[in-house]
Write a protein that holds these residues in place. Sequence first.
Motif, PDB file in Angstrom:
ATOM      1  N   THR A  88       0.866  -1.178   0.000  1.00 34.18           N
ATOM      2  CA  THR A  88       0.000   0.000   0.000  1.00 34.18           C
ATOM      3  C   THR A  88       0.905   1.231   0.000  1.00 34.18           C
ATOM      4  OG1 THR A  88      -1.829   1.181   1.104  1.00 34.18           O
ATOM      5  CG2 THR A  88      -0.315  -0.039   2.521  1.00 34.18           C
ATOM      6  N   PHE A  89       0.323   2.412  -0.184  1.00 36.66           N
ATOM      7  CA  PHE A  89       1.158   3.603  -0.366  1.00 36.66           C
ATOM      8  C   PHE A  89       0.374   4.863  -0.034  1.00 36.66           C
ATOM      9  CE2 PHE A  89      -0.813   5.464  -4.127  1.00 36.66           C
ATOM     10  CZ  PHE A  89      -1.579   4.393  -4.588  1.00 36.66           C
ATOM     11  N   ASN A 109       4.670   0.978   1.497  1.00 39.33           N
ATOM     12  CA  ASN A 109       4.930  -0.192   2.319  1.00 39.33           C
ATOM     13  C   ASN A 109       5.314  -1.309   1.347  1.00 39.33           C
ATOM     14  OD1 ASN A 109       3.970   1.479   4.293  1.00 39.33           O
ATOM     15  ND2 ASN A 109       2.320   0.134   4.975  1.00 39.33           N
ATOM     16  N   MET A 132      -1.115  -0.312  -5.899  1.00 43.62           N
ATOM     17  CA  MET A 132      -0.889  -1.502  -5.091  1.00 43.62           C
ATOM     18  C   MET A 132      -0.527  -2.670  -6.005  1.00 43.62           C
ATOM     19  SD  MET A 132      -4.081  -0.776  -2.507  1.00 43.62           S
ATOM     20  CE  MET A 132      -4.133  -2.234  -1.499  1.00 43.62           C
ATOM     21  N   TYR A 166      -3.150  -9.607  -5.999  1.00 39.92           N
ATOM     22  CA  TYR A 166      -3.611  -9.032  -4.713  1.00 39.92           C
ATOM     23  C   TYR A 166      -3.549 -10.053  -3.581  1.00 39.92           C
ATOM     24  CZ  TYR A 166      -6.843  -6.782  -1.364  1.00 39.92           C
ATOM     25  OH  TYR A 166      -7.419  -6.227  -0.247  1.00 39.92           O
ATOM     26  N   LYS A 170      -2.128  -9.409   0.283  1.00 38.72           N
ATOM     27  CA  LYS A 170      -3.220  -8.730   0.985  1.00 38.72           C
ATOM     28  C   LYS A 170      -3.133  -8.879   2.503  1.00 38.72           C
ATOM     29  CE  LYS A 170      -6.671 -12.411   0.768  1.00 38.72           C
ATOM     30  NZ  LYS A 170      -7.921 -12.876   0.161  1.00 38.72           N
ATOM     31  N   GLU A 171      -2.509  -9.960   2.989  1.00 38.32           N
ATOM     32  CA  GLU A 171      -2.437 -10.108   4.449  1.00 38.32           C
ATOM     33  C   GLU A 171      -1.380  -9.178   5.064  1.00 38.32           C
ATOM     34  OE1 GLU A 171      -0.732 -13.212   6.679  1.00 38.32           O
ATOM     35  OE2 GLU A 171       0.511 -13.961   5.060  1.00 38.32           O
ATOM     36  N   HIS A 172      -0.641  -8.455   4.218  1.00 41.57           N
ATOM     37  CA  HIS A 172       0.387  -7.557   4.753  1.00 41.57           C
ATOM     38  C   HIS A 172      -0.052  -6.094   4.753  1.00 41.57           C
ATOM     39  CE1 HIS A 172       3.265 -10.771   5.147  1.00 41.57           C
ATOM     40  NE2 HIS A 172       2.884 -11.207   3.968  1.00 41.57           N
ATOM     41  N   ILE A 173      -1.315  -5.838   4.388  1.00 42.34           N
ATOM     42  CA  ILE A 173      -1.810  -4.452   4.411  1.00 42.34           C
ATOM     43  C   ILE A 173      -2.027  -4.018   5.846  1.00 42.34           C
ATOM     44  CG2 ILE A 173      -3.681  -2.907   3.747  1.00 42.34           C
ATOM     45  CD1 ILE A 173      -4.097  -4.650   1.300  1.00 42.34           C
TER      46      ILE A 173
ATOM     47  N   PRO C 145      -1.661   4.974   4.244  1.00 42.39           N
ATOM     48  CA  PRO C 145      -1.618   3.691   3.524  1.00 42.39           C
ATOM     49  C   PRO C 145      -2.646   2.683   4.047  1.00 42.39           C
ATOM     50  CG  PRO C 145       0.610   4.430   4.047  1.00 42.39           C
ATOM     51  CD  PRO C 145      -0.343   5.327   4.802  1.00 42.39           C
ATOM     52  N   ARG C 148      -5.951   3.503   2.545  1.00 41.56           N
ATOM     53  CA  ARG C 148      -5.979   2.979   1.178  1.00 41.56           C
ATOM     54  C   ARG C 148      -6.295   1.484   1.192  1.00 41.56           C
ATOM     55  NH1 ARG C 148      -4.581   5.234  -3.220  1.00 41.56           N
ATOM     56  NH2 ARG C 148      -3.361   6.832  -2.175  1.00 41.56           N
ATOM     57  N   ARG C 152      -9.524  -0.372  -0.574  1.00 43.39           N
ATOM     58  CA  ARG C 152      -9.343  -1.506  -1.494  1.00 43.39           C
ATOM     59  C   ARG C 152     -10.179  -2.712  -1.064  1.00 43.39           C
ATOM     60  NH1 ARG C 152      -9.276  -5.329  -4.072  1.00 43.39           N
ATOM     61  NH2 ARG C 152      -7.713  -6.289  -5.418  1.00 43.39           N
TER      62      ARG C 152
END
Lengths: 173, 351, 385
Positions: A88-89, A109, A132, A166, A170-173, C145, C148, C152
């Motif tokens: 993510t950013f 990230n 992403m 994705y 996705k588990e690291h967001i 972030p 975001r 999503r």
Amino acid sequence: MNAHDTSGTEGDGSPVTVLRAPIVLEYEYSAGQSASRFLRAIAEGRLLGQRCPVDGRVYFPSRGSCPQHAVTFGDEVVELSDKGTIVTFSIVRVPSKNIPLELPYITVNVLLDGADTILMHVLDADLDDVHMGMRVQAVWKPREEWTTSTENILFFRPIDEPDADYDSYKEHI
Amino acid sequence: MREVAVVGFTQSPSVRREPDRNEVEILIPVLQALREQTGLAGAECDFICSGSSDYLAGQSFAFVSGLDAVGAWPPVSESHVEMDGAWALYEAWVKIQMGYADTALAYGFGKPSMGDLPITLALQLDPYSVMPLWPDTISVAGLQARHCLERGLFTADEMAAVAVRDRGNAKTNPYAQVKGDFTVEGILAEPFLVNPLRKSDCAPISDGASAILLAAGDRATQICERPAWIRGFEHICEPMDFGVRDLGRSRGTEIAAEKAGVSSDKIDVAELSAPFTHQSILVERALGLPPETRINPSGGALAGNPLMAVGLSRIGECAARIFRGEADRAVAHATSGPCLQQNLVCVLEGR
Amino acid sequence: MAELTAVVGIGQTKYEAKRDDLSMPGLVREAAERALADAGCSWADIDAVILGKAPDLFEGVMMPELFLNDALGGAYKPMLRVHTAGSVGGSTAIVAASMVQAGIHDRVLCVAYEKQSESNAIWALSISVPFSLATVAGAGGYFAPLVRGYIRRSGAPEDTGIRVAVKDRQNALRNPLAHLHLEDISFDLVANSPMLWDPIRYLETCPSSDGACALVMEKESLASRRPDKVAWIHATEMRSEPTMFSGRDQVMPRATLDNAKNLYRKAGITNPRREIDCAEIYVPFSWFEPMWMEGMLITERNQGWKMTYEGATAMDGDFPVNMSGGVLSSNPIGASGLIRFAEAARQVRGRADQHQVDGARKALGHAYGGGSQYFSTWIVSSEKP
């Protein structure tokens, strides 16, 4: 350190509303055992992660222990790629003293290939391109300027690889 | 009141400087040892409370990383005081009293070696009128010692004797930092650090951490063969200004001791965290200790002074003597702020 | 087992960017005196003082409770200082309540404050410690972030955050104590405000305020004798988890979900959306309203934005949120959590003036902090449990 001044005119009876008392404290930090090893490696252009002895997950950057399981990492190190995926950013338009970049800039990230934790860093890319799942790689300072510092990596930059799926991050967001 | 006891205590060695380990790396072995001692991991406790200081660490939210040493997963019920771990233990004890928890972990940690401690502590003083003068802690304590000496409350010999006693006691304490055979004459021959304080009148600067496990009722006896039951737990804060309180006595300690019931029975052991010899005398008097009480068998704060853990360790040292059957009744003291401003008293019993 | 406890006095300062008319002792005393007056108490009636605030570096005073002791009538009384990051105000209320609930004290004073104007909070938050990778620009840089990530996951429309910002600022116009009174607040004004940390716009962020908030709490036998409505504390809960570990869900941390489940269980609440009349939630960036509607189990996962969109969280909605204007309108960091808890208590006492939710009987107060890792909450009610 002793400089201080006050506002409010002397003798006119108006209240003192400002008192400047600058505080300067010096601290000498020690990196700790684990970070020292990581910093010596980065001086050679290598990125070292550490593996949690409980679940085998690779921590980068490592702080020497696993916060989830409260165990100190062993001696095993895991050499990581300097390529990764943007999890993510954000695009930042607020100046910050400890980030010497022109505004706006992109914070990201990044999940480095081979790591199981994210790294917060900055990205050099077109603001409209960043997304992403984008694949990126570290851009290093010239080799002769490398020191035991994380600043050896200037920033990340997009590379010509297809976006990561994705589900893969996705588990690291 | 519920019956609540200290059932485990562990600590790191007090050292002048931990060059190789960060706070989490210091804490992890302390908490692991506590788990081995009690069979209960910190994260399994019903409540957790820690004590630490951002200014010692030189950064905001320094306590957050302390949680990394606990293994707070699944998420834990947890709080933090910007105070010595003794007050964290107090909060944990309150949570057990109200029935929120049956077991609780308290820990304290500090690494004052990173900064210039006597100067850092100047930031505790009134920011408008006193702090801009940057009086360091030793100078402030020196003013108090001078006040006491001039009033004839005690002599320099008596102050030196405190250091001789504590550092002699510390010889058997593997966690102590300053220990050995000192003499009153030898100490009086030392040059003044800040007149009338000599180096031996002052606690060392120490890095370190300690942890205590609390349990209620039957849980306590399941975990520990001879728990140290908390019979009194009180703390009192005095105003800070030096002009509005009597610097020749520790009124806060007196009130806390009375409320905690210190004098209701014999006291085998007392552990004090007074960081200066003259303050130790003031605290001893405020507690009203009988002559047969063994004071600071561990060496107290003068032998090892890991700020934010030192008070908690005093309670732990008392409890450990009860665990081992060396004491039946003990009193622990913790302090914070300039010139013994804030004091805590904990009475522990083996029965 | 716990002694039933009630909030019987509430005091707040006016929140402003710079309260240079007051020193730090003056600031905390203003809130404390108002709380005592509300409770009809004097300083001598207080058994202990519990003080909370965010990092000491914000004002440059180490353990400021020591020098504030006198100003808070704390001389020769027990005093405790709480610090749990952004959730500290809420945690302070919980710690203070527990002193009464444990039967240790009959009546306590709980105070939280921040005087950000006396130092530089952004600086204090971004001190670059050697060897760490300090590439985060303040709290916004950390949380943007995650927002975001939420967008999503949930598929929320991009303007959800704007709607929250407008709603909270409109509510603030009803609250004379709020820091921000944006008379011309509108969707376009927020939408056209500068994008600071994409996707967070300037008017979707909280201000930096000076201010203090104070509560007087007392045990049942005292509070029951009062002629006025008091706020009975039905349940309190705290949960924490580490900042960073592999696979940690930072958008919807388990700590918030566990916290909510335990809170409702203790309060005997099975359908929070129906049983709770209104909520004051810690929303420092607009998007955290929908996120915490899910995190507090008010609605289903990924559906929080619909509550905002459908107006459910507006003053006249079925679940009003941030009636006071919220953190988006006043943010003295260390006090922000306590203000949320205080607003919940004001609502159930029927004393929230222009921002009163009609007939509010049960309310939720909420605070969070750190990297979405510290949570503290309470349920208060006009009725005893």
